[in-house]
Design a protein around this motif. Structure first.
Motif, mmCIF file in Angstrom:
data_model
loop_
_atom_site.group_PDB
_atom_site.id
_atom_site.type_symbol
_atom_site.label_atom_id
_atom_site.label_comp_id
_atom_site.label_asym_id
_atom_site.label_seq_id
_atom_site.Cartn_x
_atom_site.Cartn_y
_atom_site.Cartn_z
ATOM 1 N N LEU A 141 33.153 41.182 44.979
ATOM 2 C CA LEU A 141 34.535 40.912 44.316
ATOM 3 C C LEU A 141 35.010 39.799 43.854
ATOM 4 N N ARG A 142 35.961 40.016 43.123
ATOM 5 C CA ARG A 142 36.096 40.010 41.828
ATOM 6 C C ARG A 142 37.946 39.387 41.595
ATOM 7 N N LEU A 143 37.707 38.317 42.104
ATOM 8 C CA LEU A 143 39.228 37.592 42.084
ATOM 9 C C LEU A 143 39.906 37.265 40.505
ATOM 10 N N ASN A 144 41.129 38.077 39.840
ATOM 11 C CA ASN A 144 41.634 38.301 38.435
ATOM 12 C C ASN A 144 42.526 37.265 38.626
ATOM 13 N N ARG A 145 42.650 36.690 37.227
ATOM 14 C CA ARG A 145 43.849 36.098 37.166
ATOM 15 C C ARG A 145 44.655 36.110 35.750
#
Length: 330
Positions: free
Chosen positions: A190-194
């Motif tokens: 998973l990759r959480l992006n901001r």
């Protein structure tokens, strides 16, 4: 704000006296957003005719767009909203804290931001992200709320990815057992992006143009917009749909399908006054998995996922960009 990465500091030299240079980013306004193929997955559980029709829609979108959106995907709006709230909270940690080695108790380089190795304006990236392999999520024992929300999301999106891959494989005569043998929850991540507000928007990218090094990627994006893909030689903006998840084909599936499915180039354009969040699930194989099409004549050489990643890392270090599948053409 103490949680913002020091973009201006690392890009200082590139930005000095260079903001009048055209870096070639032509952004789409909202009137130019495209409507991706929208597929209702509830049809898969209806009659035979509806199921066949839905499968055709999925494979057709993968062949012509490389991108599509799905609704009735099994991921609740409540869970997606909870995940966004958890993302906002974790990214609000001070930069010095979240960039430290032990933050979230994840492996080194799980937290990434910007592009410190950028050598020109086209390589500037205005974003931050947490990368995490699914087995590593269990290590976040000091962040129980974030951990449980991510685990809940992964537990739903993983079987969704498998279901889509099974359909796509069947349509190009690839046995699903290949994926069962080479992929698992332990190989996906998973990759959480901001994407923070960028004072120079829309001149710079939130995420540089690229293709995904996966079989399949599933993305939940918020309603800000900014995701664009290359279609018929033009950049088009993906109109956000609050009920949908975005699905795109990755390089590995393009190679395995002998170019039948499209791994489309895509990017995120930075916004000036608002921040954007997204979460991406990447359906990947083991490092030793062999990527080889059995369709003739073959377009790509036989290679392993590990060899592909190594070549990508070399190209990024040497040129600043991912070269991708063209390295493996016959």
């Amino acid at each position: 704000m103490d949680y913002e990465p020091p973009f201006l500091e690392i890009y200082k030299i590139l930005l000095q006296g260079s903001l009048d240079v055209d870096v070639g980013i032509n952004t789409s306004d909202k009137s130019e957003w495209c409507e991706l193929p929208l597929i209702d997955l509830s049809k898969l559980s209806l009659g035979k005719h509806e199921r066949v029709e839905c499968m055709e829609e999925i494979s057709g979108a993968a062949r012509t767009w490389g991108f599509f959106q799905v609704v009735n995907h099994g991921v609740s709006q409540e869970l997606l909203q909870s995940l966004r709230c958890e993302q906002m909270e974790v990214f609000r940690n001070p930069f010095a804290h979240k960039s430290s080695e032990n933050f979230l108790n994840l492996p080194a380089r799980s937290y990434r931001w910007g592009n410190p190795s950028a050598t020109n304006l086209r390589q500037i990236s205005w974003s931050e992200a947490f990368h995490m392999f699914l087995p590593d999520i269990a290590r976040m024992d000091q962040h129980q709320s974030l951990r449980s929300t991510i685990e809940a999301f992964a537990s739903v999106v993983a079987p969704l990815a498998e279901s889509l891959v099974q359909i796509l494989a069947q349509k190009v005569n690839i046995k699903f057992s290949y994926f069962q043998e080479n992929c698992s929850a332990n190989t996906s991540f998973l990759r959480l992006n901001r994407y923070p507000p960028c004072p120079f928007s829309p001149r710079f990218f939130g995420l540089l143009p690229h293709t995904d090094s996966s079989f399949l990627t599933i993305v939940h994006q918020d309603q800000i917009g900014g995701l664009q893909l290359m279609k018929d030689g033009n950049w088009v903006g993906v109109k956000p749909n609050p009920q949908a998840l975005v699905v795109n084909i990755g390089d590995l599936f393009q190679a395995l399908s002998n170019g039948t499915y499209i791994s489309a180039v895509h990017r995120v354009v930075a916004a000036e006054k608002v921040e954007r969040f997204s979460v991406a699930y990447f359906y990947n194989p083991w490092k030793d998995a062999v990527i080889e099409s059995h369709m003739m004549p073959r377009v790509y050489k036989r290679f392993t996922f590990g060899e592909y990643r190594e070549q990508t890392e070399k190209d990024v270090k040497k040129t600043g960009d991912k070269v991708g599948l063209s390295r493996f053409l016959l």
